[in-house]
Scaffold this motif. Structure first.
Motif, mmCIF file in Angstrom:
data_model
loop_
_atom_site.group_PDB
_atom_site.id
_atom_site.type_symbol
_atom_site.label_atom_id
_atom_site.label_comp_id
_atom_site.label_asym_id
_atom_site.label_seq_id
_atom_site.Cartn_x
_atom_site.Cartn_y
_atom_site.Cartn_z
ATOM 1 N N ARG A 379 0.901 -1.307 -0.165
ATOM 2 C CA ARG A 379 -0.228 0.071 0.041
ATOM 3 C C ARG A 379 0.757 1.323 0.043
ATOM 4 N NH1 ARG A 379 -0.690 3.389 3.906
ATOM 5 N NH2 ARG A 379 0.036 1.621 5.450
ATOM 6 N N PRO A 380 1.709 1.457 0.949
ATOM 7 C CA PRO A 380 2.522 2.908 0.967
ATOM 8 C C PRO A 380 3.553 2.891 -0.236
ATOM 9 C CG PRO A 380 2.887 1.401 2.948
ATOM 10 C CD PRO A 380 2.254 0.662 1.988
ATOM 11 N N LEU A 381 3.720 1.735 -0.953
ATOM 12 C CA LEU A 381 4.734 1.807 -2.127
ATOM 13 C C LEU A 381 3.627 2.499 -3.578
ATOM 14 C CD1 LEU A 381 7.317 1.235 -3.595
ATOM 15 C CD2 LEU A 381 6.453 -0.891 -3.876
ATOM 16 N N ILE A 382 2.609 1.622 -3.352
ATOM 17 C CA ILE A 382 1.735 2.287 -4.517
ATOM 18 C C ILE A 382 1.143 3.947 -4.398
ATOM 19 C CG2 ILE A 382 -0.520 1.996 -5.651
ATOM 20 C CD1 ILE A 382 1.366 -0.239 -6.270
ATOM 21 N N SER A 383 1.053 4.026 -3.258
ATOM 22 C CA SER A 383 0.633 5.394 -2.844
ATOM 23 C C SER A 383 1.583 6.338 -2.795
ATOM 24 C CB SER A 383 0.094 5.547 -1.273
ATOM 25 O OG SER A 383 -0.203 6.941 -1.042
ATOM 26 N N ALA A 384 2.933 6.154 -2.874
ATOM 27 C CA ALA A 384 4.097 7.055 -2.994
ATOM 28 C C ALA A 384 4.268 7.108 -4.482
ATOM 29 C CB ALA A 384 5.371 6.294 -2.393
ATOM 30 N N ILE A 385 4.183 6.086 -5.410
ATOM 31 C CA ILE A 385 4.355 6.261 -6.978
ATOM 32 C C ILE A 385 3.248 7.187 -7.493
ATOM 33 C CG2 ILE A 385 4.363 4.932 -8.960
ATOM 34 C CD1 ILE A 385 5.332 2.538 -7.483
ATOM 35 N N VAL A 386 1.928 6.788 -7.050
ATOM 36 C CA VAL A 386 1.024 7.648 -7.680
ATOM 37 C C VAL A 386 1.015 9.236 -7.049
ATOM 38 C CG1 VAL A 386 -1.624 8.429 -7.258
ATOM 39 C CG2 VAL A 386 -0.831 5.961 -7.463
ATOM 40 N N ASN A 387 1.616 9.507 -5.856
ATOM 41 C CA ASN A 387 1.733 10.763 -5.451
ATOM 42 C C ASN A 387 2.897 11.494 -6.127
ATOM 43 O OD1 ASN A 387 1.625 13.142 -3.486
ATOM 44 N ND2 ASN A 387 3.560 12.198 -2.701
ATOM 45 N N LEU A 388 3.847 10.927 -6.402
ATOM 46 C CA LEU A 388 5.158 11.267 -7.026
ATOM 47 C C LEU A 388 4.863 11.710 -8.538
ATOM 48 C CD1 LEU A 388 8.094 12.141 -7.235
ATOM 49 C CD2 LEU A 388 8.659 9.659 -7.514
ATOM 50 N N ALA A 389 4.117 10.715 -9.272
ATOM 51 C CA ALA A 389 3.685 11.072 -10.575
ATOM 52 C C ALA A 389 2.649 12.155 -10.872
ATOM 53 C CB ALA A 389 2.786 9.789 -11.089
ATOM 54 N N GLY A 402 -0.857 21.736 -7.102
ATOM 55 C CA GLY A 402 -0.728 20.547 -7.492
ATOM 56 C C GLY A 402 0.091 19.552 -6.526
ATOM 57 N N ILE A 403 0.987 20.212 -5.751
ATOM 58 C CA ILE A 403 1.952 19.386 -4.641
ATOM 59 C C ILE A 403 0.799 18.871 -3.569
ATOM 60 C CG2 ILE A 403 3.542 19.541 -3.018
ATOM 61 C CD1 ILE A 403 4.714 19.717 -5.903
ATOM 62 N N VAL A 404 0.165 20.047 -3.047
ATOM 63 C CA VAL A 404 -0.750 19.326 -2.083
ATOM 64 C C VAL A 404 -1.889 18.739 -2.154
ATOM 65 C CG1 VAL A 404 -2.128 20.231 -0.108
ATOM 66 C CG2 VAL A 404 -0.034 21.591 -1.099
ATOM 67 N N LEU A 405 -2.451 18.892 -3.505
ATOM 68 C CA LEU A 405 -3.809 18.151 -4.142
ATOM 69 C C LEU A 405 -3.006 16.706 -4.274
ATOM 70 C CD1 LEU A 405 -5.548 20.693 -6.167
ATOM 71 C CD2 LEU A 405 -6.312 19.783 -4.021
ATOM 72 N N SER A 406 -1.843 16.466 -4.656
ATOM 73 C CA SER A 406 -1.204 15.234 -5.195
ATOM 74 C C SER A 406 -1.441 14.110 -4.139
ATOM 75 C CB SER A 406 -0.016 15.369 -5.869
ATOM 76 O OG SER A 406 -0.012 15.784 -7.156
ATOM 77 N N THR A 407 -0.858 14.885 -2.955
ATOM 78 C CA THR A 407 -0.829 14.117 -1.773
ATOM 79 C C THR A 407 -2.411 13.786 -1.345
ATOM 80 O OG1 THR A 407 1.171 15.296 -1.063
ATOM 81 C CG2 THR A 407 0.280 13.910 0.598
ATOM 82 N N ILE A 408 -3.163 14.655 -1.306
ATOM 83 C CA ILE A 408 -4.490 14.452 -0.901
ATOM 84 C C ILE A 408 -4.993 13.397 -1.593
ATOM 85 C CG2 ILE A 408 -6.922 15.553 -1.045
ATOM 86 C CD1 ILE A 408 -5.618 17.987 -0.048
ATOM 87 N N VAL A 409 -5.046 13.295 -3.014
ATOM 88 C CA VAL A 409 -5.589 12.213 -3.639
ATOM 89 C C VAL A 409 -4.969 10.684 -3.340
ATOM 90 C CG1 VAL A 409 -5.509 11.202 -6.055
ATOM 91 C CG2 VAL A 409 -5.865 13.734 -5.623
ATOM 92 N N ALA A 410 -3.660 10.750 -3.116
ATOM 93 C CA ALA A 410 -2.848 9.691 -2.660
ATOM 94 C C ALA A 410 -3.431 9.112 -1.231
ATOM 95 C CB ALA A 410 -1.722 9.711 -2.523
#
Length: 515
Positions: A379-389, A402-410
């Motif tokens: 789970r943390p790995l998939i979440s991190a990849i999505v957040n970084l992308a 974009g930075i904050v919203l990416s983390t919110i989505v993850a």
């Protein structure tokens, strides 16, 4: 033995809380001094190097936790030979980790300028600054760091807290002089390196005096080493995503938006993470008790505890979220001035991020207490990849949003649903999920309602200064508690929580007792 564990846990919590508060206040003062006497870009550099080195520290993930866990049984059985062999293995692993970080860090040196957009303060060499930060990290592994495992395994982390309090006090006072008198950032970093070396040496001396029978020697059998390595692997995968998730935002902001905006963003994040640190102490303090309960109590009792703890934690998290919404901007005006304010819409995004982040941490406590690391490892790995992308894509179009919203989505799309799925599939009856989810959603609605009222009441406030700040504090504290009390006072969880508070306080709080 039980009294000893309780005494150690209480002592650890007391000194851990003291250290956490200390590490909130003093770095805040140092950050303020650096902003006013050297400039905001230096604060940005500090944040950038911290995040880069967190990524390099991936080599350690899981080793410390796995080694400490492996010491519990031999310590209970007073098996000195096994403890010594574990220390030797730990020492070898940490020497290797230090070398890996040193080599990887040196290889990454030519890439450092690409992580900074725009200019840096004059008379500074980015590569030298990076290498000084790298040296502090490497020395932390090479100089007796493995001895900390004995303190953790014996529940004596209060010793580490005391040493850190003493060393950090001298460090911060000296660094203040380096900034105030010499205005020299290189000397500031050198003091940090010397402090790290001193901390490790003093800890080593004290541990040797406390546990003279333990020193690194002997070998473990292949099965034991294999078991430890397997545990390290599972923990590494799980923790890898967390590190990337927390570090990616800072590095992307610096690389695409510059050090100044990074420093402004980190001012807000610093305040938020300080509150997260206090809440972490609360979560850590209940983990062991929950773990014991999952083994000894029925699923029905554990589910009741889940709802009760969730209810109380969501009350606290909702209140903090509402306070951030009302207090962030007036506090920043007083602290760093109007020119370092971010838009209110960014504040709203940060409040959402805080709420989701703390929700994730609460669910992680139940997951860790239930020991379902293997089921949850990806789970943390998939979440991190999505957040970084999402970070890399959205920062070019909507900048800091974009930075904050990416983390919110993850957090909202991956972290929380996945954790809930794992918890209710493995630890509870899945039929209970609907009941729990209703409470989950009701708290989100209550917190949003509280935030809207605060925004309406404070939107047209025109006066400024300490008077305005006091007004915002009163409104931000009172509104969520009034809203939550009105909406939640008839629920079963509220009654259970009040009963629990009365037991802890021995009915000495009349206001709580009469609710």
């Amino acid at each position: 033995m039980a009294n000893s564990r309780t005494r150690n846990a209480t002592r650890n919590m007391m000194f851990g809380t003291l250290l956490k508060i200390y590490q909130m206040i003093v770095p805040f003062l140092m950050r303020t001094v650096m902003i006013y006497f050297m400039g905001v870009q230096y604060v940005g550099l500090n944040s950038l190097f911290t995040s880069i080195l967190q990524v390099l520290n991936l080599a350690e993930l899981g080793v410390g936790s796995a080694m400490v866990y492996s010491m519990y049984k031999p310590i209970a059985e007073e098996d000195t030979a096994t403890i010594c062999a574990l220390m030797r293995l730990y020492k070898i692993y940490y020497r290797i980790i230090g070398c890996v970080i040193a080599v990887a860090g040196l290889l990454a040196t030519p890439l450092i300028p690409f992580f900074v957009k725009g200019s840096i303060p004059e008379n500074l060499d980015l590569h030298i600054l990076y290498l000084l930060n790298l040296a502090a990290t490497v020395f932390s592994y090479w100089l007796f760091a493995y001895k900390n495992s004995l303190l953790m395994a014996h529940q004596r982390t209060d010793v580490t807290s005391k040493i850190s309090l003493a060393i950090n006090t001298v460090q911060f006072l000296t660094q203040f002089l380096m900034i105030y008198v010499f205005r020299n950032y290189y000397l500031y970093l050198i003091v940090a390196i010397v402090s790290q070396i001193t901390n490790n040496i003093i800890t080593s001396i004290i541990v040797s005096k406390m546990y003279p029978d333990y020193y690194p020697k002997g070998k473990l059998d292949a099965n034991t080493v294999g078991s430890i390595n397997g545990r390290i692997k599972d923990l590494f995968i799980a923790k890898f995503g967390g590190v990337v998730l927390n570090s990616a935002d800072t590095i992307v902001i610096s690389a695409f938006l510059g050090l100044t905006l990074l420093a402004v963003y980190q001012n807000y994040y610093f305040v938020m993470s300080s509150v997260c640190g206090i809440m972490e102490i609360l979560l850590t303090s209940i983990t062991a008790g929950l773990g014991n309960s999952y083994i000894t109590e029925s699923k029905e009792k554990n589910y009741t505890d889940l709802k009760k703890i969730t209810f109380m934690f969501f009350w606290l998290t909702g209140m903090c979220t509402s306070c951030f919404l009302g207090i962030f901007q007036p506090f920043m005006r007083l602290w760093v001035g109007e020119k370092f304010l971010m838009g209110f819409s960014v504040v709203v995004c940060l409040c959402v991020y805080f709420y989701l982040y703390e929700t994730t941490r609460l669910l992680n406590v139940f997951k860790n207490a239930g020991g379902i690391w293997h089921e949850d490892r990806f789970r943390p790995l998939i979440s991190a990849i999505v957040n970084l992308a999402l970070n890399l894509i959205s920062v070019n179009y909507i900048g800091i949003y974009g930075i904050v919203l990416s983390t919110i989505v993850a957090l909202a799309v991956i972290e929380i649903p996945w954790l809930l799925q794992n918890i209710f599939t493995v630890m509870y009856d899945t039929s209970l999920f609907k009941d729990y989810f209703k409470m989950f959603v009701s708290w989100i609605i209550a917190t949003v309602f509280s935030g809207v009222i605060i925004a309406v009441l404070t939107y047209k406030v025109t006066f400024s200064g300490w008077g305005a700040f006091a007004f915002f504090v009163v409104v931000s504290v009172l509104i969520p508690n009034i809203v939550f009390l009105l909406l939640m006072h008839k629920t079963e969880e509220f009654k259970l929580s009040i009963s629990m508070v009365n037991r802890i306080t021995h009915n000495k709080l009349p206001i709580i007792k009469n609710l």
